[in-house]
Each structure stands twice: as structure tokens, then as C-alpha cells.
Scaffold this active site. Structure first.
Site, short mmCIF file in Angstrom:
data_model
loop_
_atom_site.label_atom_id
_atom_site.label_comp_id
_atom_site.label_asym_id
_atom_site.label_seq_id
_atom_site.Cartn_x
_atom_site.Cartn_y
_atom_site.Cartn_z
N HIS A 204 103.14 7.63 -56.85
CA HIS A 204 103.58 8.99 -57.17
C HIS A 204 103.93 9.81 -55.93
CE1 HIS A 204 102.62 8.23 -61.33
NE2 HIS A 204 101.42 7.80 -60.96
N GLN B 87 108.57 9.81 -63.25
CA GLN B 87 107.12 9.70 -63.13
C GLN B 87 106.70 8.81 -61.96
OE1 GLN B 87 104.79 6.79 -64.65
NE2 GLN B 87 103.88 7.97 -66.31
N GLN C 256 95.30 3.45 -64.01
CA GLN C 256 94.67 2.53 -63.06
C GLN C 256 93.39 3.12 -62.50
OE1 GLN C 256 98.26 0.99 -61.15
NE2 GLN C 256 96.95 -0.32 -59.92
N ARG D 33 106.94 -2.60 -63.56
CA ARG D 33 106.53 -1.39 -62.85
C ARG D 33 105.50 -1.71 -61.78
NH1 ARG D 33 102.57 2.79 -63.68
NH2 ARG D 33 103.37 4.92 -63.50
N SER E 123 99.51 8.38 -65.92
CA SER E 123 100.36 7.45 -65.17
C SER E 123 100.76 6.28 -66.07
CB SER E 123 99.65 7.00 -63.89
OG SER E 123 100.54 6.33 -63.03
N LEU E 124 100.30 5.04 -65.79
CA LEU E 124 100.68 3.92 -66.65
C LEU E 124 100.26 4.16 -68.09
CD1 LEU E 124 98.53 1.54 -67.85
CD2 LEU E 124 97.92 1.52 -65.45
#
Length: 313
Positions: free
Chosen positions: A203, A252, A10, A119, A94-95
Site C-alpha cells: 500500500h 487499492q 494478511q 496479487r 486489504s486482501l
């Protein structure tokens, strides 16, 4: 020369991303259509036309970035014969870890799109708007100083290191009270800090409800054998066993993105000399240059980028 395909997270999204790939290649159009069908909406229209505010919403940005990355990967494979199997490793920020897994064949595009929509929604819903915050510590800041600053913030409320991107770019996340206290302490320590315009404290432990939602969603997802191991965000080490992949994807959500360590490990222990950023933007390429200055970086955004890279493999 070993390569690693890396996939953005992102912040890399922008209206119009992937449009040139869609227009140039049938293989790319297939991916965008698969994502649209998986979500039951024309996400591709939002990706290509905006508005930017809607594209930036977490529930849209996550599957959108994956769609652009996977469109590029399918073109590379179908048109130029360069698939993920040509890489020593795949990794994503991340994603982007979901993009990496889909690129390596572990997840279908359909499953990746649905998982990322789940998510994104779960991460957005985990904390009421205004109660969480994130901030970037930049300049002469390493992870040790960032941890000290986060620990000081945690005296006022949850506050942790969320993204260890590179020396000079470490992100902290937590409650607004915790981040405010951390920012005050950062100023005392002479560290430059910038509050981030984000919708939730990603996170951090505050994301536990989202982690629970992803544990349920991932339990029903099929994870196939990988064409190349994925270097996991939370361990900065390669993994290819489905049960472990599921577990780490859940961790994660609340855990630290160990991007600096991931790049350093691939460049040294993994002998990766070329990092190929696939999808939107060039943010990861900049981070690679700071973490592994001797490595070559290349961002694949446009049709000409794919063709030139394919000829170099």
C-alpha cells in the site's frame, strides 16, 4: 439490527485455520477443493498443516485467508440460510476486500483464488527484498500525526500512510530509507513505532508494478451483481458497480486502507450495529471496538460460532 460481514487481511493467518470447518461441513470442504483446483496445488494442506513460514508467504497467505473466509460463508448460507444478502454491507481489510466481493457473489471462489495468487506474487516481486519496509505507529497516534511522520520520512525516500486501522494503530510504508527517517522523527515526537516483519512495502507507491499487474488481471475477471454493497478500502464508501470495483481494486494496491473511516461510516451513516468477522482470527473485531465502541462484534472461527450467530440473526 443491521449487520456487516467483514473479512480479515494478511497477519491473521495461522496453520490449522479453517480445519474444524472443513471437518464439520461438506460445504466448507467444497470451497477448499475449489481453491486447490483453481491454483493447481494442495493449498488446503498448507493451510491446515503449515509450516507457518510457507503459509505466511504473501502468495500463499492471500488465497489461504480468502479460502477460510469463504468456507465459513458458504456454510452459513448452505447450512443455516444466512448469506451475504442478510448484510447491509460487506468489507474486507486489504486482501479481505476480495473475500468480501466473493462472499457477496461478485467474484467466484475460483477467480478470487487466482486473482489473489497473482496479487500476492506481483506484490512480492514489485520491490527487491530489503529495499522496502513498513512500521506501525502505536499509542497516542492519530492519522494526522502519522501523516506528519510519513511526510518527514518522505524527505529521505518514499513513505506514506498505508493502513489507517484505528487511533493508536496506523501503519506507514515505503522505502527503507524513508521508513528509517520516519521512525527517527516518530521518536522525536514521542510516538511509539515498531518496524514490521513484512516482505514488501504494501500500500505504497512502490507497489505500482503490482497495481499494473492487477489492472491486467482484473480486466479479464467477471464481476457479477453484489448481494450487498462492498465498502471499498480506498474510499471508505459503498460501491456495487463492476467498473468502479475494478478501478478501486487496482488503486487499492498502492493506496491507503481506510479501515477506521470504513468502520466509522458503516456504524454512523450506514447504521450498522453488528460487525461479523468471518474467517481467521479476531484482529478486525479489536479494531471495530476502537472505531465504533457502541457496536457489537463477533468473530466466526469455529462451527459453534456459525451456529450461534445464525440463531441470533
Amino acid at each position: 439490527m443491521s449487520i456487516s460481514f467483514i473479512f480479515p487481511g494478511q497477519g491473521s493467518q495461522a496453520p490449522g485455520m479453517g480445519k474444524s470447518l472443513h471437518d464439520a461441513f461438506g460445504a466448507a470442504r467444497e470451497v477448499f477443493q475449489e481453491v486447490d483446483e483453481a491454483l493447481g496445488e494442495k493449498l488446503s494442506k498448507l493451510i491446515f498443516e503449515g509450516p507457518a513460514d510457507d503459509l505466511t508467504l504473501t502468495a500463499n497467505a492471500q488465497p489461504a485467508l480468502m479460502a477460510v473466509s469463504l468456507a465459513a460463508m458458504r456454510v452459513l448460507d448452505r447450512e443455516f440460510g444466512v448469506g451475504a444478502g442478510k448484510a447491509a454491507f460487506v468489507a474486507g481489510h486489504s486482501l479481505g476486500e476480495y473475500s468480501a466481493l466473493a462472499a457477496a457473489g461478485a467474484l467466484s471462489v475460483t477467480d478470487a483464488a487466482r486473482l489473489l495468487r497473482t496479487r500476492g506474487n506481483a506484490m512480492q516481486a514489485a520491490v527487491p527484498v530489503g529495499e522496502g519496509a513498513m512500521a506501525a505507529l502505536i499509542g497516542k497516534v492519530d492519522v494526522a500525526l502519522a501523516e506528519e511522520i510519513a511526510a518527514k520520512g518522505a524527505e529521505a525516500g518514499p513513505c506514506v500512510v498505508a493502513n489507517d486501522n484505528n487511533v493508536g494503530n496506523v501503519v506507514i510504508s515505503g522505502s527503507k530509507a524513508g521508513i528509517d527517517a520516519a521512525l527517527a522523527y516518530a521518536k522525536e515526537k514521542g510516538a511509539r513505532a515498531i518496524a514490521l516483519n513484512v516482505s514488501a512495502p504494501f500500500h505504497s507507491p512502490l507497489m505500482q508494478p503490482a497495481a499494473d499487474a492487477m489492472a491486467e488481471a482484473l480486466a479479464g475477471a467477471s464481476i457479477a451483481p453484489l448481494a450487498a454493497p462492498v465498502v471499498a478500502n480506498v474510499t471508505a464508501r459503498p460501491v456495487n458497480e463492476p467498473t468502479t470495483i475494478r478501478k478501486l481494486l487496482v488503486e487499492q494496491v498502492t493506496g491507503r486502507v481506510r479501515w477506521r473511516e470504513s468502520i466509522e461510516w458503516m456504524a454512523t451513516e450506514g447504521s450498522v450495529a453488528r460487525f461479523i468477522e468471518v474467517g481467521a482470527g479476531k484482529q478486525l473485531s479489536g479494531m471495530v471496538k476502537r472505531n465504533a465502541p457502541d457496536a457489537e462484534t463477533l468473530a466466526l472461527n469455529e462451527p459453534a460460532d456459525l451456529e450461534a450467530f445464525a440463531k441470533s440473526v
